[in-house]
Scaffold this motif. Sequence first.
Motif, PDB file in Angstrom:
ATOM      1  N   LEU A  19       0.841  -1.189   0.000  1.00  0.00           N
ATOM      2  CA  LEU A  19       0.000   0.000   0.000  1.00  0.00           C
ATOM      3  C   LEU A  19       0.885   1.251   0.000  1.00  0.00           C
ATOM      4  CD1 LEU A  19      -3.099   0.238   0.201  1.00  0.00           C
ATOM      5  CD2 LEU A  19      -2.802   0.514   2.669  1.00  0.00           C
ATOM      6  N   ARG A  28      -4.559   4.887  13.441  1.00  0.00           N
ATOM      7  CA  ARG A  28      -4.447   4.792  11.982  1.00  0.00           C
ATOM      8  C   ARG A  28      -5.710   5.194  11.219  1.00  0.00           C
ATOM      9  NH1 ARG A  28      -3.037  -0.993  12.546  1.00  0.00           N
ATOM     10  NH2 ARG A  28      -4.240  -0.468  14.394  1.00  0.00           N
ATOM     11  N   PHE A  29      -6.852   5.105  11.873  1.00  0.00           N
ATOM     12  CA  PHE A  29      -8.108   5.492  11.222  1.00  0.00           C
ATOM     13  C   PHE A  29      -9.148   5.785  12.280  1.00  0.00           C
ATOM     14  CE2 PHE A  29      -7.086   0.921  10.501  1.00  0.00           C
ATOM     15  CZ  PHE A  29      -7.702   0.414  11.618  1.00  0.00           C
ATOM     16  N   GLY A  30     -10.220   6.440  11.855  1.00  0.00           N
ATOM     17  CA  GLY A  30     -11.308   6.733  12.778  1.00  0.00           C
ATOM     18  C   GLY A  30     -11.005   7.941  13.647  1.00  0.00           C
ATOM     19  N   ARG A  66      -1.640   6.543   0.936  1.00  0.00           N
ATOM     20  CA  ARG A  66      -2.975   5.922   1.070  1.00  0.00           C
ATOM     21  C   ARG A  66      -3.141   5.284   2.442  1.00  0.00           C
ATOM     22  NH1 ARG A  66      -3.898   2.176  -3.650  1.00  0.00           N
ATOM     23  NH2 ARG A  66      -5.938   1.817  -2.728  1.00  0.00           N
ATOM     24  N   ALA A  67      -2.065   4.744   2.961  1.00  0.00           N
ATOM     25  CA  ALA A  67      -2.129   4.160   4.303  1.00  0.00           C
ATOM     26  C   ALA A  67      -2.400   5.244   5.350  1.00  0.00           C
ATOM     27  CB  ALA A  67      -0.831   3.435   4.623  1.00  0.00           C
ATOM     28  N   GLU A  75     -13.318   0.080  -1.544  1.00  0.00           N
ATOM     29  CA  GLU A  75     -12.354   1.163  -1.742  1.00  0.00           C
ATOM     30  C   GLU A  75     -13.071   2.480  -2.046  1.00  0.00           C
ATOM     31  OE1 GLU A  75      -9.289   0.296  -4.580  1.00  0.00           O
ATOM     32  OE2 GLU A  75      -8.530   2.363  -4.528  1.00  0.00           O
ATOM     33  N   PHE A  92       2.255   8.138  11.462  1.00  0.00           N
ATOM     34  CA  PHE A  92       1.115   8.314  12.363  1.00  0.00           C
ATOM     35  C   PHE A  92       1.643   8.997  13.619  1.00  0.00           C
ATOM     36  CE2 PHE A  92       0.215   4.291  10.051  1.00  0.00           C
ATOM     37  CZ  PHE A  92      -0.974   4.652   9.424  1.00  0.00           C
ATOM     38  N   GLY A 139     -15.673   8.145   9.143  1.00  0.00           N
ATOM     39  CA  GLY A 139     -14.722   8.811   8.254  1.00  0.00           C
ATOM     40  C   GLY A 139     -13.720   7.887   7.595  1.00  0.00           C
ATOM     41  N   TYR A 140     -13.787   6.593   7.922  1.00  0.00           N
ATOM     42  CA  TYR A 140     -12.816   5.650   7.356  1.00  0.00           C
ATOM     43  C   TYR A 140     -13.162   5.333   5.902  1.00  0.00           C
ATOM     44  CZ  TYR A 140     -10.476   1.150   6.519  1.00  0.00           C
ATOM     45  OH  TYR A 140      -9.742   0.122   5.982  1.00  0.00           O
ATOM     46  N   LEU A 141     -12.230   5.551   4.998  1.00  0.00           N
ATOM     47  CA  LEU A 141     -12.391   5.167   3.604  1.00  0.00           C
ATOM     48  C   LEU A 141     -11.380   4.067   3.311  1.00  0.00           C
ATOM     49  CD1 LEU A 141     -12.709   8.662   1.843  1.00  0.00           C
ATOM     50  CD2 LEU A 141     -14.543   7.042   2.350  1.00  0.00           C
ATOM     51  N   PRO A 178      -8.727   1.660   1.844  1.00  0.00           N
ATOM     52  CA  PRO A 178      -7.837   1.791   0.683  1.00  0.00           C
ATOM     53  C   PRO A 178      -7.899   0.575  -0.236  1.00  0.00           C
ATOM     54  CG  PRO A 178      -6.561   1.250   2.639  1.00  0.00           C
ATOM     55  CD  PRO A 178      -8.009   1.327   3.069  1.00  0.00           C
ATOM     56  N   TYR A 179      -8.727  -0.391   0.055  1.00  0.00           N
ATOM     57  CA  TYR A 179      -8.827  -1.578  -0.801  1.00  0.00           C
ATOM     58  C   TYR A 179     -10.227  -2.182  -0.679  1.00  0.00           C
ATOM     59  CZ  TYR A 179      -8.181  -4.278   3.492  1.00  0.00           C
ATOM     60  OH  TYR A 179      -8.328  -4.813   4.746  1.00  0.00           O
ATOM     61  N   SER A 230      -6.589   7.932   6.099  1.00  0.00           N
ATOM     62  CA  SER A 230      -7.687   7.964   7.077  1.00  0.00           C
ATOM     63  C   SER A 230      -7.201   8.245   8.496  1.00  0.00           C
ATOM     64  CB  SER A 230      -8.445   6.623   7.064  1.00  0.00           C
ATOM     65  OG  SER A 230      -9.313   6.549   5.951  1.00  0.00           O
ATOM     66  N   ALA A 231      -5.921   8.540   8.642  1.00  0.00           N
ATOM     67  CA  ALA A 231      -5.362   8.730   9.997  1.00  0.00           C
ATOM     68  C   ALA A 231      -5.824  10.052  10.606  1.00  0.00           C
ATOM     69  CB  ALA A 231      -3.844   8.687   9.940  1.00  0.00           C
ATOM     70  N   PRO A 232      -6.146  10.047  11.904  1.00  0.00           N
ATOM     71  CA  PRO A 232      -6.605  11.273  12.551  1.00  0.00           C
ATOM     72  C   PRO A 232      -5.504  12.344  12.680  1.00  0.00           C
ATOM     73  CG  PRO A 232      -6.528   9.449  14.145  1.00  0.00           C
ATOM     74  CD  PRO A 232      -6.248   8.874  12.795  1.00  0.00           C
TER      75      PRO A 232
END
Lengths: 94, 481
Positions: free
Chosen positions: A70, B318-320, A74-75, B74, A87, B87-89, B91-92, A78-80
Amino acid sequence: MIDREQVLHVARLARLRLSEEEVERMATELSGILGHVERISSLDLDGVEPTAHVIELQNVLRPDEPRPSLPRERALASAPDPAEDSFRVPSPQA
Amino acid sequence: MASELLELTVARAAERIRSGELSAGEYFDAYREAAAGDPLNAFLWTAEGPDEGGAGEGELSGIPVAVKDIFCTEGVATTAGSRILEGYLPPYTSTAVKALREAGASVLGKTNMDEFAMGSSNENSAFGPVKNPWDHARVPGGSSGGSAAAVAGRLAPCAIGTDTGGSIRQPAALCGIVGMKPTYGAVSRYGEIAFASSLDQCGPLTRDVTDCALILRALEGRDPMDATSVGIEGGVELPSREDLKGLRFGIPRELASDAEGIERGVRGVFESTVELIERLGGELAETELPHAPHGISAYYVLAPAEASSNLARYDGVRFGPRADGDDLTEMYERTRHDGFGDEVKRRIMLGTYALSSGYYDAYYGRAQRVRTKIAEDFARAFESFDFVVTPTSPTVAFELGARTDDPLAMYMSDYCTVPMPLAGIPAISIPAGLAEPDGGGPELPVGLQIAGPAFSESGMLDAAHALERAIGFDSVPGGGS
């Protein structure tokens, strides 16, 4: 069966903050559920192998070849709190 | 006319699209409009149009599919019914969705679900409960409740969901449609947000058994991205059987006659379906699954244990969304407090407790051994029988709010469906009739569950097809029959 102290201990292990109200409710609810689960303690399970996985598969291998992963942006998308291609997190020590 | 299009089975619609009698665009639009109007809160997102590059030359060409919001898509928000993925999109895209697209299908929308697939009523969604199309004051079942309600309510021709302890079969039963949990490993779990990895399995929710076979055909397969996937050897045959001659059906008394909590109406429909099996030439006898009554206990240790580990990844890094905290631990703890709902917290706590030092052997270790015994019980039954049959759910759809204050009562909804995933075997639920709940109320769908040995999907679909024809269930939500 599960008291307040145990709830707080498990919540700490799970990295889960609980409100006062949640701690009280959790103690009652978990005790009820575990009370039901305890029924399996009456079964004779001596010599029974544990099952972790239901299909017989061993060592599923693939060729050890480099392949694209990846892309970094792109990884991080979505990181806050991304920073410097990484990160970013608060310091482990306050 | 659009309303006529919404009554077509997937098989019929695909045939009409192939022959040029129906345009894929017109068919998609009819569903897009129905799904956008959604009176059931079944959808969390709906597509503007068919997938680009979709509608290829496959068996599902031009077919819109509703996808449980647990499958990563994705660029399209994927929430698993949780605020913690706001808000998580992704990537795959998950392999299951890719496989449907390769067969020519398009994603119609993402469906509502119990948060992280934990629930039997859809009331654990962060986005509000789904309504049962038969009675809007009742639950559609869960956790794939949005998928089941959408298919039953004519908002989608077919859907996919996931089943860990009954999450496809139970909502299918409560909504009066077909739902199948394939053998563990039949369908790739890549890109399917993990709840309990040794149990989770993706499967179809459809209006009839033939459609179920069509969708499963597209889904199954070995995937290099999921090392536990093996596919179904020889693929999936489309069902054609019209009788049950030569097939032996066992009725496990622990999940039927001796089971507590099965409603009178459900029992009545089950008994008349069993008579029908005999009339179709099937051989019937009572059998035993002595450890099946301990399925709930084993499941509610093992699934939460696996979940407590799988859900450790939701930590605000990493997300959210992320909550403020003075240090890293406080940030984790606050993020997880704010992001997870009550049931998810309960299961994380239960699982963490069961795995914690001093309790591991008494809970997790014992539950794993009960799992072995349950699998052995099934293996023994399948020495004498091709399939076992049970009611899918002990009750018809219950009222919204009826079990939310009693987690254990909610867990008992899975009584008849939990033993199969513990053993890794496939099972299907088909609509068997209508019955009133105990204490009175409207007539609501009752499901019959057929379970078989690992990888017996083709034979199971064939038997279900014969039975489906004989049952002739033609009632539709809101309209009687």
